[in-house]
Design a protein around this motif. Structure first.
Motif: not given
Length: 87
Positions: A35, A38-39, A41-43
């Protein structure tokens, strides 16, 4: 062993359910690892200034979600760590 649920129920807690709770608890750190990656990488490295109560609720929600789905999410993290460290 006659284990009864604290909540209202028809019978004792099943051993499979206890096994699922233990498995989710043991796999939770790997689920959280996936988690957070992924967060991240996105933010990216963004900083958000929000209300502390709102952030606490969001954090508790994501922790509960990661714990409940740990048996499904954690294998992704374990595979990633295996392939990253096997080189």
């Amino acid at each position: 062993m006659n284990t009864h649920a604290v909540a209202q129920g028809e019978g004792p807690i099943q051993y499979g359910f206890i096994g699922l709770l233990i498995a989710n608890t043991l796999l939770y750190p790997y689920s959280r690892f996936v988690y957070e990656n992924v967060v991240g990488f996105i933010l990216g490295r963004q900083v958000f200034f929000v209300n502390a109560i709102f952030m606490l609720v969001v954090k508790l929600f994501t922790m509960a979600l990661c714990w409940c789905l740990a048996i499904f999410i954690a294998p992704i993290g374990l595979l990633y760590l295996y392939f990253r460290n096997s080189k």
